[in-house]
Structures are given as structure tokens and as C-alpha cells.
Scaffold this active site. Sequence first.
Site, PDB file in Angstrom:
ATOM      1  N   TYR A 154       8.953  -2.275  10.546  1.00  0.00           N
ATOM      2  CA  TYR A 154       8.040  -1.722   9.539  1.00  0.00           C
ATOM      3  C   TYR A 154       8.644  -0.499   8.825  1.00  0.00           C
ATOM      4  O   TYR A 154       8.734  -0.468   7.588  1.00  0.00           O
ATOM      5  CB  TYR A 154       6.703  -1.347  10.192  1.00  0.00           C
ATOM      6  CG  TYR A 154       5.638  -0.943   9.196  1.00  0.00           C
ATOM      7  CD1 TYR A 154       4.754  -1.873   8.669  1.00  0.00           C
ATOM      8  CD2 TYR A 154       5.535   0.367   8.749  1.00  0.00           C
ATOM      9  CE1 TYR A 154       3.789  -1.508   7.738  1.00  0.00           C
ATOM     10  CE2 TYR A 154       4.579   0.739   7.825  1.00  0.00           C
ATOM     11  CZ  TYR A 154       3.708  -0.204   7.328  1.00  0.00           C
ATOM     12  OH  TYR A 154       2.760   0.163   6.402  1.00  0.00           O
ATOM     13  N   SER A 157      -5.379  -4.958  12.916  1.00  0.00           N
ATOM     14  CA  SER A 157      -5.586  -3.520  12.857  1.00  0.00           C
ATOM     15  C   SER A 157      -6.478  -2.936  13.948  1.00  0.00           C
ATOM     16  O   SER A 157      -7.336  -2.094  13.690  1.00  0.00           O
ATOM     17  CB  SER A 157      -6.135  -3.156  11.482  1.00  0.00           C
ATOM     18  OG  SER A 157      -5.397  -2.096  11.008  1.00  0.00           O
ATOM     19  N   SER A 194      -5.513  -0.813  16.018  1.00  0.00           N
ATOM     20  CA  SER A 194      -5.237   0.625  16.153  1.00  0.00           C
ATOM     21  C   SER A 194      -5.961   1.441  15.078  1.00  0.00           C
ATOM     22  O   SER A 194      -6.494   2.513  15.379  1.00  0.00           O
ATOM     23  CB  SER A 194      -3.736   0.901  16.143  1.00  0.00           C
ATOM     24  OG  SER A 194      -3.144   0.284  15.051  1.00  0.00           O
ATOM     25  N   ASP A 215      -5.333  -0.055   5.910  1.00  0.00           N
ATOM     26  CA  ASP A 215      -6.125  -0.433   7.084  1.00  0.00           C
ATOM     27  C   ASP A 215      -7.228   0.588   7.347  1.00  0.00           C
ATOM     28  O   ASP A 215      -8.395   0.234   7.532  1.00  0.00           O
ATOM     29  CB  ASP A 215      -5.229  -0.540   8.324  1.00  0.00           C
ATOM     30  CG  ASP A 215      -4.159  -1.603   8.161  1.00  0.00           C
ATOM     31  OD1 ASP A 215      -4.236  -2.364   7.182  1.00  0.00           O
ATOM     32  OD2 ASP A 215      -3.262  -1.672   9.007  1.00  0.00           O
ATOM     33  N   ASP A 231       0.841  -1.212   0.000  1.00  0.00           N
ATOM     34  CA  ASP A 231       0.000   0.000   0.000  1.00  0.00           C
ATOM     35  C   ASP A 231       0.868   1.251   0.000  1.00  0.00           C
ATOM     36  O   ASP A 231       0.523   2.251  -0.630  1.00  0.00           O
ATOM     37  CB  ASP A 231      -1.033  -0.004   1.146  1.00  0.00           C
ATOM     38  CG  ASP A 231      -0.456  -0.136   2.547  1.00  0.00           C
ATOM     39  OD1 ASP A 231       0.733  -0.496   2.690  1.00  0.00           O
ATOM     40  OD2 ASP A 231      -1.212   0.137   3.502  1.00  0.00           O
TER      41      ASP A 231
HETATM   42  C1  GLA Z   1       0.139  -2.485   8.443  1.00  0.00           C
HETATM   43  C2  GLA Z   1      -0.022  -1.069   7.884  1.00  0.00           C
HETATM   44  C3  GLA Z   1      -0.638  -1.101   6.487  1.00  0.00           C
HETATM   45  C4  GLA Z   1       0.071  -2.082   5.566  1.00  0.00           C
HETATM   46  C5  GLA Z   1       0.254  -3.430   6.249  1.00  0.00           C
HETATM   47  C6  GLA Z   1       1.092  -4.369   5.434  1.00  0.00           C
HETATM   48  O1  GLA Z   1      -1.092  -3.072   8.699  1.00  0.00           O
HETATM   49  O2  GLA Z   1      -0.843  -0.288   8.726  1.00  0.00           O
HETATM   50  O3  GLA Z   1      -0.636   0.195   5.944  1.00  0.00           O
HETATM   51  O4  GLA Z   1       1.293  -1.562   5.118  1.00  0.00           O
HETATM   52  O5  GLA Z   1       0.858  -3.286   7.533  1.00  0.00           O
HETATM   53  O6  GLA Z   1       0.472  -4.668   4.241  1.00  0.00           O
END
Ligand code: GLA
Length: 411
Positions: free
Chosen positions: A242, A146, A148, A192, A55
Amino acid sequence: MKTDYTALVAYAETDISLLKKAFGTLFESKYGTSDEEIHFYAAPARINIIGEHIDYNGGKVFPAAIDKYIYLALRRRTDATVKYDDVRFPGEFSFSITDNFTYKKENDYCNYLNGILTILKDRGFTFETGFEALFFSCIPAGGGISSSSALECCFAYAVSDLYGLGIDGVEIAKIGQESEHRFMNVNCGIMDQFIIATAKKETAILLDCATLEYQYVPLKLGDYRFVVMNTNKKRQLSDSKYNERVSECKIGLGVINAKLTSLGKKTVPDLCSLSSQDFAELQDSVKDPIILKRIRHCVTENERVYKAVAALKAGALADLGVLMNASHDSLRNDYETTGIELDTLHEEANKTAGCLGSRVTGAGFGGCAIALIHKDGYNDFVKKVGAAYKDKIGYEATFFECGTGGGAHSI
Ligand code: GLA
């Protein structure tokens, strides 16, 4: 009527009007009664079916909201005080709506919320009075589905509704993402927040992260279901690798564009603008083997997303499973975001009869994986994969079968 966390979870799963009643009672026992009405909101967790870590590379992603929600009870005050509390992790936080918020470790999850208030103020919205907020979440915290973003989007949606700001779903998603960037130091993409703010039940969203064009794709799984497998390995995105991956991709893009320029060709805005053929022609220019692997993941993963959506539309679920497995392999070998816990779940899932495919979902480095399994095989699946995981890793994984969810909304 019981108002403890377990009772609220049970109401949430069976009867939303009972949930509102119990949640409202708990709210008033914490904050007292008032002439102002209590408003209730919900936002879902998500799985990503395929399209991982692209993304933020201008790729296509294919997430779906699931039927596990965070709930918020919110009521306006007549003064400027802002209060936050949470049913699962109780403890009151108090601020003033006029504060100039900055990230503070001791403010814990309130940093996301104060971030959102700050961004709203920066966009010109004004708040004369504060509010009381009570959160109650059925989403495993920090678990890769997700929690958060659900918190951010639920809150942004609720504040927009309570103060009549009229912010639409796409904007809610952008505000949530900006709060992560500016307040939480996580340079995440928009996937997300986008799915959580805009989801519709029974569908997944094919989202083009370069343009934010999107389409709802019916999630027709026939006799198959997605199962979420939680490694229960705790990690925080900001502590994880990340941001390192985000930086590596930027370096990769720089190398590719330098090569394109030297060839007198047009540069590309992001790594997912490259086709496999482009990659084959340009890969010799990437000398760093790590950067090369990161680029290869982006290019191949983006192509898998198209194929996966086509497979789902054609009802070819076995093909979708094969693509999910290929995605996991790419995240393990080229993007290096899996680790022994996720790899174990992935491998054990695939040994189980009736499993069409499995993969890490979300950022990885712990967190969750998903598997596409036959609906009759759930109990056997959990037993087998759970036992093998415990044996190898030493602690339990947890599992649940998921249905689809709707985007952030009032209840
Ligand atoms: C997390 C981030 C997203 C995306 C995923 C991996 O969830 O919040 O934006 O990059 O990792 O696909």
C-alpha cells in the site's frame, strides 16, 4: 441469556435491544458493576463501489456503509485507568489515560485506540478519568471492508460522546486517518473513515477527496444486490504494498509537474486533477513504465467514478457493472493490487448468470471483492463461484449479501 460471540452475532442480526442486554451482561461480568452507566455504540464496515486507490490522489470515490457493524460498550471510571477487551479475541489490555502512548507491537489493536486518544489530547482535549471498553465486531478482521477504520471511528465517536467533546463526523474521520498515519504507519486516504463516520442508510457517498465536499446518492439497486466475496487471504495493509503505491504516485506527480513547469504551464495538486486528454499529452514525459501505469489508473479510475454515479442515478445498472469490471481490470493491469485470489473471484463472478459486474473493493492484495448480482441468483452464485475458487486457490472464499448501513452512532 447467552453471551458468547456467536450468540451476540445472532442478536446483532435480529434484535438490537437483546444485543444491548447480552452485551451489557457480558460487560459487567468482565469489569464488574459500577454507578456509572454503560453506553453502547456501533460503526459500520464499508464497501467501495468504485474509485479505488485514488482517495490519496485527490480523486472522487464512491463508497457505501454496509449492515455489518463493530459494537462498543463503554463506561467511565473514577480513576485514570483505561481498559480494553474484545469479545472475539479476548484478552484485557490496561493503560492509564495519562500515558504518553507510542506504537507497540504487543498492544495489537489497542494501538489504533491509543493513537486516537493521543490525537485528541494533541487537539487540546483533556481527560481526567479513564474508562472500560469492550468491543464486539461482526466485521471480518483484516478482510478489506475496513474493520480497522470501523474500530477507529466507533471509538473516536464513543469517546467524543462519553466525554461530551462534540466532534462532528468529518472530524472523526480525520482523527481516524491521522491515527493510521501516526500510529500504524499506513499512509491511507480518507475514504474509509469518511464513509464510516458519515454514512446514511440506503445511500452511497460521492466524496471529493481533494476538497472533502460530498453528496449522498440513493443506492437504488432494484432487483440487484451487492455481494461481498472474501478471499480469506490474510494481509495487513502496513505489510502490503500500500505505502509503495502511495510513494509511486508521489513520484508520478513529480514527473508530471516537472513536465508542466517545463512547458510553462500550471502544476497540478494531485494526479486526479489530470483529465485523459492531459494524460495523453503528457504521458511521453513519464519514462518509467510502472509509474506510467500508476498514473493511468488514477486518471481513468477518477473518470469512471463520474460515469458510475451517473449510471446509478439513471438506473442504468448494467452500465455500472461494465464500469466496475473496467475498474478491476485497471487495478489488475495498471495498479497491480489484485492477485490470483481476487482475479479468480472477479472472473468466476462474471461467468455467473445475473452478475452485472464485479471488482476488488478496498486496498486489495487479498481482502474482498464485490459483485452486483440479481437478488434471485444469490445461492447459485455462491455455489458456483465458491466451488471454482476452492478448486483453483485451495481454500474457501466466504460470501455475504449486504444491505446498507448508517455511520458511527449511539445505540
Ligand atoms: C484502503 C485505504 C483507503 C483507500 C483504499 C483503496 O482501504 O484505507 O484510504 O486508499 O485502501 O481505495
